[in-house]
Write a protein that holds these residues in place. Structure first.
Motif, mmCIF file in Angstrom:
data_model
loop_
_atom_site.group_PDB
_atom_site.id
_atom_site.type_symbol
_atom_site.label_atom_id
_atom_site.label_comp_id
_atom_site.label_asym_id
_atom_site.label_seq_id
_atom_site.Cartn_x
_atom_site.Cartn_y
_atom_site.Cartn_z
ATOM 1 N N PRO A 277 0.817 -1.223 0.000
ATOM 2 C CA PRO A 277 0.000 0.000 0.000
ATOM 3 C C PRO A 277 0.845 1.264 0.000
ATOM 4 C CG PRO A 277 -0.071 -1.055 2.155
ATOM 5 C CD PRO A 277 0.597 -2.012 1.224
ATOM 6 N N MET A 278 2.078 1.178 0.563
ATOM 7 C CA MET A 278 2.962 2.345 0.559
ATOM 8 C C MET A 278 3.401 2.679 -0.865
ATOM 9 S SD MET A 278 2.610 2.592 3.689
ATOM 10 C CE MET A 278 2.499 1.733 5.250
ATOM 11 N N LEU A 279 3.596 1.652 -1.702
ATOM 12 C CA LEU A 279 3.964 1.897 -3.098
ATOM 13 C C LEU A 279 2.859 2.653 -3.825
ATOM 14 C CD1 LEU A 279 5.551 -1.537 -4.050
ATOM 15 C CD2 LEU A 279 6.752 0.645 -3.819
ATOM 16 N N SER A 280 1.606 2.279 -3.543
ATOM 17 C CA SER A 280 0.492 3.000 -4.147
ATOM 18 C C SER A 280 0.499 4.462 -3.734
ATOM 19 C CB SER A 280 -0.824 2.337 -3.734
ATOM 20 O OG SER A 280 -1.922 3.121 -4.095
ATOM 21 N N MET A 281 0.710 4.717 -2.436
ATOM 22 C CA MET A 281 0.750 6.090 -1.946
ATOM 23 C C MET A 281 1.893 6.869 -2.584
ATOM 24 S SD MET A 281 -0.083 5.571 2.105
ATOM 25 C CE MET A 281 -1.553 4.705 2.667
ATOM 26 N N LEU A 282 3.067 6.246 -2.656
ATOM 27 C CA LEU A 282 4.226 6.931 -3.233
ATOM 28 C C LEU A 282 4.039 7.159 -4.735
ATOM 29 C CD1 LEU A 282 7.020 5.036 -1.297
ATOM 30 C CD2 LEU A 282 6.480 7.477 -1.093
ATOM 31 N N ASN A 283 3.474 6.190 -5.430
ATOM 32 C CA ASN A 283 3.178 6.385 -6.849
ATOM 33 C C ASN A 283 2.251 7.575 -7.061
ATOM 34 O OD1 ASN A 283 4.231 4.477 -8.988
ATOM 35 N ND2 ASN A 283 3.644 2.965 -7.437
ATOM 36 N N HIS A 284 1.255 7.696 -6.190
ATOM 37 C CA HIS A 284 0.314 8.813 -6.292
ATOM 38 C C HIS A 284 1.012 10.144 -6.008
ATOM 39 C CE1 HIS A 284 -3.395 11.082 -5.975
ATOM 40 N NE2 HIS A 284 -3.027 11.512 -4.778
ATOM 41 N N LEU A 285 1.818 10.189 -4.957
ATOM 42 C CA LEU A 285 2.520 11.428 -4.620
ATOM 43 C C LEU A 285 3.472 11.837 -5.738
ATOM 44 C CD1 LEU A 285 3.308 10.647 -0.869
ATOM 45 C CD2 LEU A 285 1.719 12.388 -1.702
ATOM 46 N N ALA A 286 4.184 10.865 -6.309
ATOM 47 C CA ALA A 286 5.121 11.181 -7.389
ATOM 48 C C ALA A 286 4.382 11.686 -8.627
ATOM 49 C CB ALA A 286 5.957 9.941 -7.722
ATOM 50 N N ALA A 287 3.248 11.048 -8.946
ATOM 51 C CA ALA A 287 2.479 11.481 -10.118
ATOM 52 C C ALA A 287 1.933 12.893 -9.944
ATOM 53 C CB ALA A 287 1.331 10.502 -10.373
ATOM 54 N N ALA A 288 1.649 13.266 -8.687
ATOM 55 C CA ALA A 288 1.109 14.598 -8.408
ATOM 56 C C ALA A 288 2.191 15.654 -8.228
ATOM 57 C CB ALA A 288 0.233 14.542 -7.156
ATOM 58 N N GLY A 289 3.460 15.252 -8.269
ATOM 59 C CA GLY A 289 4.546 16.196 -8.044
ATOM 60 C C GLY A 289 4.553 16.756 -6.633
ATOM 61 N N SER A 290 4.242 15.939 -5.663
ATOM 62 C CA SER A 290 4.098 16.399 -4.277
ATOM 63 C C SER A 290 5.425 16.888 -3.705
ATOM 64 C CB SER A 290 3.566 15.262 -3.400
ATOM 65 O OG SER A 290 3.541 15.637 -2.042
ATOM 66 N N THR A 291 5.333 17.926 -2.880
ATOM 67 C CA THR A 291 6.507 18.433 -2.153
ATOM 68 C C THR A 291 6.351 18.198 -0.646
ATOM 69 O OG1 THR A 291 5.508 20.645 -2.045
ATOM 70 C CG2 THR A 291 7.004 20.176 -3.894
ATOM 71 N N ARG A 292 5.473 17.297 -0.253
ATOM 72 C CA ARG A 292 5.289 16.987 1.160
ATOM 73 C C ARG A 292 6.546 16.350 1.735
ATOM 74 N NH1 ARG A 292 -0.560 14.047 1.757
ATOM 75 N NH2 ARG A 292 -0.046 14.118 3.973
ATOM 76 N N ARG A 293 6.763 16.543 3.015
ATOM 77 C CA ARG A 293 7.828 15.836 3.724
ATOM 78 C C ARG A 293 7.357 14.398 3.935
ATOM 79 N NH1 ARG A 293 11.314 16.843 8.308
ATOM 80 N NH2 ARG A 293 12.550 14.928 8.540
ATOM 81 N N VAL A 294 8.112 13.443 3.410
ATOM 82 C CA VAL A 294 7.741 12.037 3.492
ATOM 83 C C VAL A 294 8.944 11.237 3.996
ATOM 84 C CG1 VAL A 294 6.821 10.030 2.285
ATOM 85 C CG2 VAL A 294 6.176 12.326 1.519
ATOM 86 N N VAL A 295 8.768 10.543 5.105
ATOM 87 C CA VAL A 295 9.785 9.646 5.635
ATOM 88 C C VAL A 295 9.317 8.218 5.358
ATOM 89 C CG1 VAL A 295 10.997 8.831 7.685
ATOM 90 C CG2 VAL A 295 10.502 11.277 7.408
ATOM 91 N N VAL A 296 10.116 7.464 4.620
ATOM 92 C CA VAL A 296 9.770 6.095 4.248
ATOM 93 C C VAL A 296 10.692 5.145 4.999
ATOM 94 C CG1 VAL A 296 9.529 4.437 2.368
ATOM 95 C CG2 VAL A 296 9.020 6.866 1.973
ATOM 96 N N VAL A 297 10.090 4.212 5.732
ATOM 97 C CA VAL A 297 10.832 3.207 6.484
ATOM 98 C C VAL A 297 10.386 1.836 5.997
ATOM 99 C CG1 VAL A 297 11.134 2.148 8.756
ATOM 100 C CG2 VAL A 297 11.127 4.639 8.530
ATOM 101 N N HIS A 298 11.359 0.976 5.708
ATOM 102 C CA HIS A 298 11.007 -0.388 5.327
ATOM 103 C C HIS A 298 11.987 -1.366 5.962
ATOM 104 C CE1 HIS A 298 9.209 -3.661 3.118
ATOM 105 N NE2 HIS A 298 10.423 -4.072 2.803
ATOM 106 N N ALA A 299 11.436 -2.478 6.455
ATOM 107 C CA ALA A 299 12.240 -3.554 7.041
ATOM 108 C C ALA A 299 11.972 -4.846 6.286
ATOM 109 C CB ALA A 299 11.892 -3.726 8.522
ATOM 110 N N ASP A 300 13.028 -5.634 6.090
ATOM 111 C CA ASP A 300 12.880 -6.891 5.364
ATOM 112 C C ASP A 300 13.959 -7.855 5.823
ATOM 113 O OD1 ASP A 300 11.744 -8.615 3.271
ATOM 114 O OD2 ASP A 300 11.109 -6.718 2.370
ATOM 115 N N ARG A 301 13.882 -9.088 5.323
ATOM 116 C CA ARG A 301 14.887 -10.078 5.729
ATOM 117 C C ARG A 301 16.241 -9.779 5.090
ATOM 118 N NH1 ARG A 301 10.780 -13.393 4.129
ATOM 119 N NH2 ARG A 301 12.033 -14.153 2.388
ATOM 120 N N SER A 302 16.231 -9.464 3.797
ATOM 121 C CA SER A 302 17.478 -9.254 3.057
ATOM 122 C C SER A 302 17.159 -8.483 1.795
ATOM 123 C CB SER A 302 18.110 -10.611 2.701
ATOM 124 O OG SER A 302 17.315 -11.284 1.732
#
Length: 395
Positions: A277-302
């Protein structure tokens, strides 16, 4: 609100009802599926029934709703009701089914508690049930209207336009209408249900977040194969059998973990397949040319297990006020931090709105850290894959 007559009865019996809810819900589902085996075959998640998670979720929602009625008699737990209603709508639940649930749930209560269920107690808890059921029916009716479908008629035939194996255990599927008409736009963060017919004839349903841009004429879902039987029977079927050109039944989009249309700073924190769901949000923000402050955190195995890793980096780079923080349990030479995500190491604006998605231990840890650092509970939103155990019910 509860009637004055029922308030003291519910308050007095809540400990007994609450303490027996696990046994009550077990008996309830046993009775329900004995009378209506088609519900287990074609509606309820057999994996969540087998591992007991659905019983815990039902018990938690009933208890949380009853407590809310007592503690806030002039209000309703709208966030909880909205989450349940969106899930029900994505499954095509109808108002008539609430009568069936009522019949078997109250029979189970009497079986477990016996003579303690006096006529007065039964009336009081009947009031609790229908307050919750009617509230859900009303929200679900609105969701069906907004989706432009009749009650329960959420399903549409689509076909797989593209399949891509993202990692060893995740695959993405691009979905389109067979006649070439564009898919309807959705709100960034929403999901769809996918219904497949399994070898034993069951038509099982699972929800998958839409990971593409909402404005894109085709939808994309990303499915992680879950081992176990029947826990991962739909994801395993999709991985083994779903190919380009195949038909698939998909619901209209639903879900209330959606990006707000304001300019407040955002924290998008995910683990594993919770990134979708974060990818959908980021895709939308990028398409809109957003200048919002966005902190993205992701955790995974490797790095090898991180689905859509390059897309995530590209989207963050496209947003001028976005930063990316990665944690891998086995980082190798990726440049990510080792171990589990630690929100306390990140500078966040005081008015940040947080969106979390991932396994329950990750949600609990990140939510707790955010509360400790002063983030308001109302500003922390989460999506858990599987039955909701009401992480935020105490707020």
């Amino acid at each position: 609100m509860l009637s004055d007559r029922s308030v003291p009865i519910v308050r007095a019996t809540l400990p007994a009802i609450g303490g027996a809810l696990d046994e009550i819900t077990e008996r309830f589902y046993g009775r329900l599926f004995a009378a209506h085996p088609e519900l287990l075959r074609d509606l309820f998640n057999r994996g969540n029934q087998a591992n007991g998670e659905q019983r815990k979720a039902l018990a938690g929602s009933i208890a949380a709703f009853a407590v809310a009625l007592l503690e806030n008699p002039d209000g309703r737990p709208d966030a909880m009701l909205s989450r349940i209603a969106h899930k029900h709508a994505s499954l095509g639940v109808t108002s008539e089914q609430y009568k069936t649930v009522h019949e078997h749930l109250f029979a189970a209560i009497v079986e477990v508690l016996g003579e303690a269920v006096t006529p007065e107690v039964a009336r009081a808890w009947d009031e609790v049930y229908w307050l919750m059921a009617n509230a859900l029916i009303a929200v679900e009716a609105r969701l069906y209207r907004e989706a432009g479908v009749a009650e329960g008629q959420v399903w549409q035939a689509m076909e797989i336009a593209e399949r891509r194996d993202e990692t060893a255990d995740t695959a993405s599927f691009v979905l389109r209408h067979a006649d070439g008409t564009p898919t309807v736009p959705f709100r960034p963060g929403q999901y769809v249900s996918v219904r497949v017919t399994l070898p034993d004839g069951a038509r099982q349903i699972r929800q998958y977040s839409l990971s593409s841009a909402p404005e894109h004429p085709q939808w994309r879902i990303t499915v992680k194969r879950v081992d176990g039987d029947p826990a991962g029977e739909v994801s395993s079927w999709l991985h083994s059998h779903a190919r380009v050109g195949d038909a698939v039944e998909v619901s209209a989009p639903f879900g209330d973990l959606v990006l707000p249309e304001d300019e407040k700073p955002l924290l998008l924190a995910s683990a594993g397949i919770g990134s979708t769901p974060m990818l959908s949000m980021l895709n939308h923000l990028a398409a809109a040319g957003s200048t919002r402050r966005v902190v993205v955190v992701h955790a995974d195995r490797s790095p090898a297990s991180h689905a859509h890793a390059e897309e995530l980096r590209r989207l963050v780079d496209a947003l001028p006020q976005a930063t990316l923080h990665l944690w891998y349990e086995e980082p190798g030479d990726s440049g990510a931090r080792p171990g589990r995500a630690d929100i306390t190491l990140i500078d966040l604006p005081a008015d940040t709105t947080a969106y979390l998605c991932g396994p329950l231990p990750f949600l609990r840890a990140v939510r707790s850290d955010l509360l400790d650092r002063g983030t308001a509970a109302a500003d922390i939103h989460y999506e858990v894959f599987g039955p909701d155990l009401w992480l935020g019910a105490e707020d």
